[in-house]
Design an enzyme around this catalytic site. Structure first.
Site, mmCIF file in Angstrom:
data_model
loop_
_atom_site.group_PDB
_atom_site.id
_atom_site.type_symbol
_atom_site.label_atom_id
_atom_site.label_comp_id
_atom_site.label_asym_id
_atom_site.label_seq_id
_atom_site.Cartn_x
_atom_site.Cartn_y
_atom_site.Cartn_z
ATOM 1 N N ARG A 1 0.841 -1.208 0.000
ATOM 2 C CA ARG A 1 0.000 0.000 0.000
ATOM 3 C C ARG A 1 0.880 1.263 0.000
ATOM 4 N NH1 ARG A 1 -0.809 4.762 2.504
ATOM 5 N NH2 ARG A 1 -0.271 3.752 4.468
ATOM 6 N N ASP A 2 1.506 1.543 1.117
ATOM 7 C CA ASP A 2 2.297 2.772 1.192
ATOM 8 C C ASP A 2 3.477 2.710 0.226
ATOM 9 O OD1 ASP A 2 3.076 5.256 1.994
ATOM 10 O OD2 ASP A 2 3.448 4.735 4.082
ATOM 11 N N HIS B 1 4.267 4.221 12.680
ATOM 12 C CA HIS B 1 4.495 4.142 11.235
ATOM 13 C C HIS B 1 5.527 5.209 10.887
ATOM 14 C CE1 HIS B 1 2.935 3.795 6.956
ATOM 15 N NE2 HIS B 1 3.442 5.020 6.919
ATOM 16 N N HIS C 1 8.716 6.742 8.402
ATOM 17 C CA HIS C 1 9.447 6.780 7.134
ATOM 18 C C HIS C 1 10.918 7.039 7.466
ATOM 19 C CE1 HIS C 1 6.102 6.850 4.132
ATOM 20 N NE2 HIS C 1 5.437 7.058 5.247
ATOM 21 N N CYS D 1 9.186 8.894 -2.540
ATOM 22 C CA CYS D 1 8.516 9.630 -3.605
ATOM 23 C C CYS D 1 9.330 9.505 -4.889
ATOM 24 C CB CYS D 1 8.389 11.089 -3.215
ATOM 25 S SG CYS D 1 7.621 12.077 -4.495
ATOM 26 N N ASN E 1 9.183 3.970 3.600
ATOM 27 C CA ASN E 1 8.943 3.430 4.933
ATOM 28 C C ASN E 1 10.219 2.798 5.461
ATOM 29 O OD1 ASN E 1 6.098 2.793 3.299
ATOM 30 N ND2 ASN E 1 5.845 3.559 5.367
#
Lengths: 309, 309
Positions: free
Chosen positions: A18-19, A209, A211, A242, A251
């Site tokens: 997902r992420d 969570h 990054h 990105c 992540n």
């Protein structure tokens, strides 16, 4: 070991599907399923497998319904999906995924930019989403995005995050997760907020969570484990950077987390070699290098150049 | 803050000029001095500025004598140099640098490969080097290379590292540093050895030197600070990766260490913006991207793409 009071086990949620994928060029379903198969083979017990959001906003996950059709083959894995509103929750449940992550941004500007409404309005929808999920036999984790910092509003006042936490708690959410959405948080700030949240929502499971955008992701993970957190999100290969910022990390990398936590005697049920294998599959799926340092460097034994100090 | 008992201040030694540059193509002296000027401008108080080793083995630092001639302009900075034997110590002292790091590999195979003699022989030379440095008004830090792992021999038995530590202590070395030479160590293993070393050499300052090769460098730094370490090596931009392994990370990045330690209220005297500026100068000097994530991502405020969770 006196100074590092680490837990015996941690609960890793793999979020690469997902992420990790959401900002990538869309990956064909077949490749995505190969990636998922490799992820499941790591032994991870929780996988955030997609999100049910606007396919215009996130074309990479436009195939959420298709992905959901393939999950029955892995009955031992708890698959979940991220949603940003009630409509997404309905779609997820209709697709057969009733364990939901519902995102609420603690910062108004980020909330408006990503969910089209401010934090209070997004918080007010928690109850409805919890009802939908519970009626379907599922669960809801509220992920507080921009829990520490917002790219528009700067540092998020802790009270804003705690307001979302209290709303989640009050509306019967099953779990909480604090999201370091832009990868700015650091160990002490991470722990301070975790401690405040645990005080505000006693007894509720709080995950984190992170990054690894600024190199502090694994240090943050270590810090919050010391503060009692047991649930961490991570993505295979550190996917999630990105694509418009070359080299930016995504992540925290699952294999790096497994590498050091295993060394610390922490059981996660996730096999390091299998994560590295899954990262290889992922790298092929997305067609570019992954940020994970461990993935590039390999295990303990590496050839030696001239003197290293 | 209960769970993160961090110190009020740390002592960062900038090693980019030595460990960072040693595997690079030789950088012209003028560029190297521009890099040093930018490093000094960060406020760092200790700089390992070069090594006096064989110019054939490490051509990038063959200009050690030349570099040493330029240091008087910065009287407030403690410059030191790495040496691998008595000859190097004599050269360093003759060049005007009497604060030495003497490397002893705890693993025999690495010691033979890098210093041409086994650990016992390298340890036996500590006393002579200490005498030379002390006679010149300087000091000696013994850096235990392969303190945790050796690329040839595998994990280093802790007793081997402790033997070097006892030799250093017995021969009157001023400080100790444990080197994670191949970037394999993880937080718990880092702390376990630090605690054993502090027990074996009570009262001696013990520093740590980590590489971020597997993404755990800053987590290791956090862990050993919790264990009482106050001296950490770091290099601007995370310079120090092997140029033959693209993407491999080098030393822990000074700017990442400063970023999170500053957030934790730890004073280092090093200015974050100035380190980023120094990384920019360093990037130009070496002519390629640097591994530091923070250097690539910048500070807290970054533009936002589509939804980040």
């Amino acid at each position: 070991m006196t100074v590092l009071a680490l837990p015996d086990r941690i609960d890793i949620r793999e979020v690469g599907m997902r992420d990790g994928l959401q900002l990538e060029e869309p990956v064909p379903l077949a490749d995505k399923l190969r990636m998922l198969e490799a992820i499941v083979a790591t032994g991870v017990r929780r996988v955030e497998v997609t999100s049910f959001v606007s396919p215009r906003a996130v074309p990479a996950l436009a195939d959420a319904d298709e992905v959901a059709k393939h999950l029955d083959q892995w009955p031992d894995v708890a698959f979940s999906a991220l949603v940003a509103n009630t409509r997404g929750a309905v779609r997820a449940i209709d697709a057969g995924i009733a364990d939901l992550e519902y995102v609420v941004s603690a910062a108004d500007s980020h909330s408006r930019a990503n969910a089209g409404r401010d934090t209070a309005a997004a918080s007010a929808a928690i109850g409805e989403i919890v009802d939908l999920a519970h009626d379907a036999g599922g669960s809801v984790e509220v992920i507080v995005a921009t829990a520490w910092d917002c790219p528009f509003d700067g540092p998020t006042p802790p009270e804003r995050t705690l307001d979302v936490v209290r709303a989640a708690f009050g509306h019967g959410a099953d779990r909480l997760c604090l999201g370091d959405t832009i990868g700015t948080v650091t160990p002490r700030r991470a722990v301070e907020l975790i401690e405040a949240v645990r005080a505000a929502a006693p007894g509720v499971e709080v995950g984190a969570h992170f990054h690894d955008t600024r190199g502090t992701g694994q240090a943050n993970a270590l810090a919050v484990l010391l503060a009692g957190v047991r649930q961490l999100d991570a993505s295979v290969g550190g996917l999630g950077g990105c694509p418009f910022a070359p080299g930016a990390s995504g992540n925290i990398a699952t294999e790096e987390l497994v590498y050091w936590s295993e060394d610390a005697g922490i059981e996660s049920g996730v096999d390091l070699a299998a994560v590295v294998a899954a990262a290889r599959v992922t790298e092929r799926a997305v067609g570019h290098d992954l940020p994970s340092s461990l993935f590039r460097a390999g295990g303990r034994s590496v050839p030696l150049g001239p003197y290293r100090g």
